[in-house]
Design a protein around this motif. Structure first.
Motif, PDB file in Angstrom:
ATOM      1  N   LEU A 198     -25.509 -49.193  10.312  1.00 23.28           N
ATOM      2  CA  LEU A 198     -26.019 -50.428   9.691  1.00 23.28           C
ATOM      3  C   LEU A 198     -27.540 -50.410   9.588  1.00 23.28           C
ATOM      4  CD1 LEU A 198     -23.685 -53.065  11.347  1.00 23.28           C
ATOM      5  CD2 LEU A 198     -23.843 -52.561   8.902  1.00 23.28           C
ATOM      6  N   GLU A 199     -28.188 -49.877  10.624  1.00 25.61           N
ATOM      7  CA  GLU A 199     -29.654 -49.854  10.591  1.00 25.61           C
ATOM      8  C   GLU A 199     -30.144 -48.927   9.478  1.00 25.61           C
ATOM      9  OE1 GLU A 199     -30.405 -51.037  15.284  1.00 25.61           O
ATOM     10  OE2 GLU A 199     -31.009 -49.052  14.643  1.00 25.61           O
ATOM     11  N   ILE A 200     -29.500 -47.785   9.336  1.00 25.63           N
ATOM     12  CA  ILE A 200     -29.908 -46.841   8.277  1.00 25.63           C
ATOM     13  C   ILE A 200     -29.566 -47.417   6.894  1.00 25.63           C
ATOM     14  CG2 ILE A 200     -29.437 -44.546   7.301  1.00 25.63           C
ATOM     15  CD1 ILE A 200     -29.086 -43.595  10.250  1.00 25.63           C
ATOM     16  N   ALA A 201     -28.397 -48.039   6.796  1.00 25.51           N
ATOM     17  CA  ALA A 201     -27.989 -48.660   5.523  1.00 25.51           C
ATOM     18  C   ALA A 201     -29.001 -49.730   5.097  1.00 25.51           C
ATOM     19  CB  ALA A 201     -26.604 -49.288   5.678  1.00 25.51           C
ATOM     20  N   SER A 202     -29.498 -50.486   6.069  1.00 26.65           N
ATOM     21  CA  SER A 202     -30.424 -51.584   5.768  1.00 26.65           C
ATOM     22  C   SER A 202     -31.729 -51.065   5.177  1.00 26.65           C
ATOM     23  CB  SER A 202     -30.747 -52.379   7.038  1.00 26.65           C
ATOM     24  OG  SER A 202     -29.566 -52.914   7.565  1.00 26.65           O
ATOM     25  N   ILE A 203     -32.111 -49.849   5.571  1.00 22.87           N
ATOM     26  CA  ILE A 203     -33.351 -49.262   5.013  1.00 22.87           C
ATOM     27  C   ILE A 203     -33.120 -48.847   3.562  1.00 22.87           C
ATOM     28  CG2 ILE A 203     -34.938 -47.287   5.152  1.00 22.87           C
ATOM     29  CD1 ILE A 203     -34.279 -47.223   8.215  1.00 22.87           C
ATOM     30  N   SER A 352     -31.418 -53.643  42.906  1.00 31.35           N
ATOM     31  CA  SER A 352     -30.366 -53.185  42.001  1.00 31.35           C
ATOM     32  C   SER A 352     -30.562 -53.796  40.613  1.00 31.35           C
ATOM     33  CB  SER A 352     -28.982 -53.527  42.557  1.00 31.35           C
ATOM     34  OG  SER A 352     -28.919 -54.890  42.796  1.00 31.35           O
ATOM     35  N   LEU A 353     -29.930 -53.185  39.636  1.00 31.10           N
ATOM     36  CA  LEU A 353     -30.056 -53.647  38.252  1.00 31.10           C
ATOM     37  C   LEU A 353     -28.859 -54.530  37.910  1.00 31.10           C
ATOM     38  CD1 LEU A 353     -31.381 -53.503  35.459  1.00 31.10           C
ATOM     39  CD2 LEU A 353     -30.286 -51.324  35.098  1.00 31.10           C
ATOM     40  N   ASP A 354     -29.162 -55.698  37.341  1.00 30.75           N
ATOM     41  CA  ASP A 354     -28.088 -56.602  36.954  1.00 30.75           C
ATOM     42  C   ASP A 354     -27.624 -56.215  35.539  1.00 30.75           C
ATOM     43  OD1 ASP A 354     -26.361 -58.594  36.418  1.00 30.75           O
ATOM     44  OD2 ASP A 354     -27.749 -60.249  36.783  1.00 30.75           O
ATOM     45  N   TYR A 355     -26.562 -55.427  35.476  1.00 30.50           N
ATOM     46  CA  TYR A 355     -26.101 -54.927  34.174  1.00 30.50           C
ATOM     47  C   TYR A 355     -25.574 -56.039  33.260  1.00 30.50           C
ATOM     48  CZ  TYR A 355     -26.719 -50.136  35.786  1.00 30.50           C
ATOM     49  OH  TYR A 355     -27.278 -48.962  36.224  1.00 30.50           O
ATOM     50  N   LYS A 356     -25.322 -57.212  33.848  1.00 35.50           N
ATOM     51  CA  LYS A 356     -24.755 -58.318  33.037  1.00 35.50           C
ATOM     52  C   LYS A 356     -25.794 -58.908  32.079  1.00 35.50           C
ATOM     53  CE  LYS A 356     -23.150 -61.151  36.211  1.00 35.50           C
ATOM     54  NZ  LYS A 356     -23.581 -60.511  37.455  1.00 35.50           N
ATOM     55  N   ASN A 357     -27.062 -58.812  32.460  1.00 34.10           N
ATOM     56  CA  ASN A 357     -28.073 -59.521  31.666  1.00 34.10           C
ATOM     57  C   ASN A 357     -28.954 -58.594  30.834  1.00 34.10           C
ATOM     58  OD1 ASN A 357     -27.101 -61.910  32.642  1.00 34.10           O
ATOM     59  ND2 ASN A 357     -28.590 -62.038  34.306  1.00 34.10           N
ATOM     60  N   ILE A 358     -28.355 -57.567  30.286  1.00 34.64           N
ATOM     61  CA  ILE A 358     -29.129 -56.643  29.450  1.00 34.64           C
ATOM     62  C   ILE A 358     -28.958 -57.032  27.979  1.00 34.64           C
ATOM     63  CG2 ILE A 358     -29.331 -54.230  28.699  1.00 34.64           C
ATOM     64  CD1 ILE A 358     -28.464 -53.449  31.545  1.00 34.64           C
ATOM     65  N   PRO A 359     -30.064 -57.311  27.288  1.00 36.93           N
ATOM     66  CA  PRO A 359     -29.921 -57.699  25.878  1.00 36.93           C
ATOM     67  C   PRO A 359     -29.573 -56.496  24.991  1.00 36.93           C
ATOM     68  CG  PRO A 359     -32.244 -57.548  26.475  1.00 36.93           C
ATOM     69  CD  PRO A 359     -31.474 -57.295  27.741  1.00 36.93           C
ATOM     70  N   CYS A 360     -28.839 -56.761  23.937  1.00 36.77           N
ATOM     71  CA  CYS A 360     -28.517 -55.732  22.934  1.00 36.77           C
ATOM     72  C   CYS A 360     -29.001 -56.237  21.579  1.00 36.77           C
ATOM     73  CB  CYS A 360     -27.009 -55.500  22.868  1.00 36.77           C
ATOM     74  SG  CYS A 360     -26.370 -54.763  24.365  1.00 36.77           S
ATOM     75  N   VAL A 361     -29.481 -55.316  20.762  1.00 36.82           N
ATOM     76  CA  VAL A 361     -30.023 -55.726  19.455  1.00 36.82           C
ATOM     77  C   VAL A 361     -29.556 -54.755  18.372  1.00 36.82           C
ATOM     78  CG1 VAL A 361     -32.130 -56.085  18.105  1.00 36.82           C
ATOM     79  CG2 VAL A 361     -32.136 -56.670  20.526  1.00 36.82           C
ATOM     80  N   VAL A 362     -29.208 -55.307  17.225  1.00 36.05           N
ATOM     81  CA  VAL A 362     -28.993 -54.482  16.036  1.00 36.05           C
ATOM     82  C   VAL A 362     -30.154 -54.816  15.095  1.00 36.05           C
ATOM     83  CG1 VAL A 362     -27.385 -53.790  14.219  1.00 36.05           C
ATOM     84  CG2 VAL A 362     -26.497 -54.774  16.349  1.00 36.05           C
ATOM     85  N   TYR A 363     -30.949 -53.789  14.766  1.00 35.57           N
ATOM     86  CA  TYR A 363     -32.165 -54.039  13.986  1.00 35.57           C
ATOM     87  C   TYR A 363     -31.878 -53.999  12.500  1.00 35.57           C
ATOM     88  CZ  TYR A 363     -34.485 -53.541  18.443  1.00 35.57           C
ATOM     89  OH  TYR A 363     -34.877 -53.712  19.750  1.00 35.57           O
TER      90      TYR A 363
END
Ligand code: NAD
Length: 468
Positions: A198-203, A352-363
């Motif tokens: 999707l990111e490549i298509a958007s370009i 420790s790292l809280d894996y629940k609160n990691i943001p994800c982004v589609v550019y």
């Protein structure tokens, strides 16, 4: 330069963003640190860092910014009463700008290695045993052994290839070449309507290519909240992307300066001719030759390194971070954080790292961003939830910008009011999500967010207004 049989406190294999962060933090904590990396896409231009800089997100983002400017001038700028004539695209200049940006960042990273006294080894590394690493020098091919008490594996992931679809990087191209084309292809197909596709298509769509995305799954963006993915599907189709779901590509071959693709959907087998085909059908952990068999590094059937919640592998003193493991989502900021935390744990600082609160982004544009769990997962888990949704049509700033497509969705526990997930499709969603991450990190309720004053006429105001 390293000496044969050199001994370090910490060796990081992989100078991607995660390995880089880990090496820097190790050095800051007083460890004698080395970082080994073999980046050889273009031998004459050795550049520090990984797929993120050279072949992935950053490269994609640089080009996307150029493509968005072109599209805005070409189509929407007249809505502002501004008219431009004879607009044209020079793809080579766009690529040059992208390369220069990457070079600058890469140089800054190299300088930081020097400032932190990190031994940077340009070589191919293989974990042997007893905390030993065999390195084959990048320039001379000479092999030697170096040792460390602690070894951090950070070799990331590489694109998956498909049998029957031979990549020649001229007609059938990978995601690296897709960000290095020297002209705009007339008609392109992409295998995989995932994040990379999707990111490549958007370009290229914005620069004028006709784009067909062939996606094997029936569900579009299956990891994304379904309400958001439905909205994304509608918006991307309106932008002109031809999204074909349930379309599994079987084969592709070059024929007469075109690519002939064979794909199957519920109506049968179809043929499609395009100028270029991009293969963006997922990534796999880069563990092919990472460890010699005698090292006994435990991998799963798909090549992922086994690691516990503290990134410890089955071997004492050996850690794995980033895309090498199945811990958390495959996003670079997760690997960076893991790299820092592992270095700190080696120094005795335990967090420790809280894996629940990691943001994800589609550019894409609009961007898609989320943190926490989505509605379908929460319902499947039988959670008591309440949902607030608002469109950006009611946000003054978005309207003023003429970028009012999209929605924000906040899901909370209906009994405790604690926020469980925030999902956004909007312009600058990647920036808006930061507030939601902070709120969730502090276990905020919707009441907390509602009583937080937001500046008027901002996009972020919507995270408050959605709860009214
Ligand atoms: P993906 O798994 O997100 O998407 C690949 C898609 O290809 C899948 O939906 C799959 O069904 C489809 N596919 C596979 N074989 C097919 C076939 N023969 N015919 C048709 N469709 C087929 O993988 P990706 O987009 O390459 O991304 C890989 C990883 O890198 C993901 O974990 C992603 O999150 C990460 N990534 C993240 C970012 C970001 O954070 N913005 C950007 C790019 C990639």
């Amino acid at each position: 330069m390293h000496k044969k049989n050199a001994h370090f406190d910490v060796i990081v294999i992989g100078a991607g963003q995660d390995g880089f962060a880990s090496a820097i933090r190790s050095a800051q904590l007083g460890f004698k640190t080395a970082c080994i990396d073999t980046w050889n896409h273009n031998k004459s231009q050795y550049k520090l860092s990984d797929s993120h800089l050279n072949t992935g997100s950053l490269a994609s983002m640089c080009l996307f910014e150029s493509a968005k400017i072109y599209q805005q001038i070409n189509s929407t700028i007249s809505q502002h009463g501004i008219y431009a004539e004879n607009i044209s695209v020079d793809v080579k200049s766009m690529i040059h700008r992208k390369d220069k940006t990457i070079e600058k960042i890469s140089r800054n990273m190299s300088d930081l290695f020097i400032q932190h006294n990190i031994t940077h080894i340009k070589a191919k590394a293989q974990l042997v045993n007893d905390q030993k690493i065999e390195i084959s020098d990048y320039d001379t091919q000479v092999t030697s052994i170096i040792k460390a008490k602690h070894i951090i594996l950070a070799t990331g992931s590489i694109p998956i290839t498909l049998s029957g679809i031979p990549i020649d990087n001229k007609y059938i191209i990978d995601t690296i070449t897709a960000l290095n084309l020297d002209s705009v292809p007339k008609k392109m197909a992409i295998i995989g309507a995932g994040v990379a596709g999707l990111e490549i298509a958007s370009i290229w769509n914005r620069l004028g290519s006709e784009i067909i995305l062939l996606e094997a799954q029936e569900n579009f963006l299956s990891l994304v909240d379904q309400q958001i993915s439905c909205e994304a599907f509608r918006i991307f189709q309106n932008q002109g992307l031809d999204l074909r779901l349930g379309a599994r590509v079987i084969s592709a071959k070059k024929s007469n300066h075109k690519v002939c693709i064979e794909y199957q959907d519920q109506d049968g087998v179809h043929l499609l001719n395009v100028d270029k085909l991009i293969v963006a059908c997922g990534r796999k952990p880069n563990t092919g030759e990472l460890a010699a068999p005698e090292a006994n590094l435990l991998l799963d059937d798909n090549g992922y390194v086994y690691a516990d919640d503290y990134n410890r592998t089955n071997l004492p003193g050996i850690y794995a971070i980033g895309d090498l493991t199945l811990l958390g989502p495959a996003v670079s900021h997760k690997g960076i954080e893991e790299g820092v935390l592992v270095a700190q744990r080696i120094a005795g600082i335990h967090k420790s790292l809280d894996y629940k609160n990691i943001p994800c982004v589609v550019y894409t544009e609009p961007e898609i961003a989320w943190v926490g769990q989505n509605e379908q997962v929460l319902r499947a888990n039988g959670e008591n939830i309440k949902i607030s949704v608002r469109t950006f049509n009611s946000n003054f700033r978005a309207l003023a910008m003429g970028k009012n497509e999209g929605i924000v969705k906040i899901i909370a526990n209906s009994i405790t009011d604690k926020i469980l997930g925030v999902h956004i499709i909007a312009t600058q969603a990647s920036e808006l999500i930061a507030e939601a991450v902070l709120a969730m990190e502090f276990s905020a309720s919707t009441e907390d967010l509602l009583s937080t004053i937001h500046a008027n006429n901002t996009l972020s105001e919507i995270l408050h207004d959605v709860l009214k």
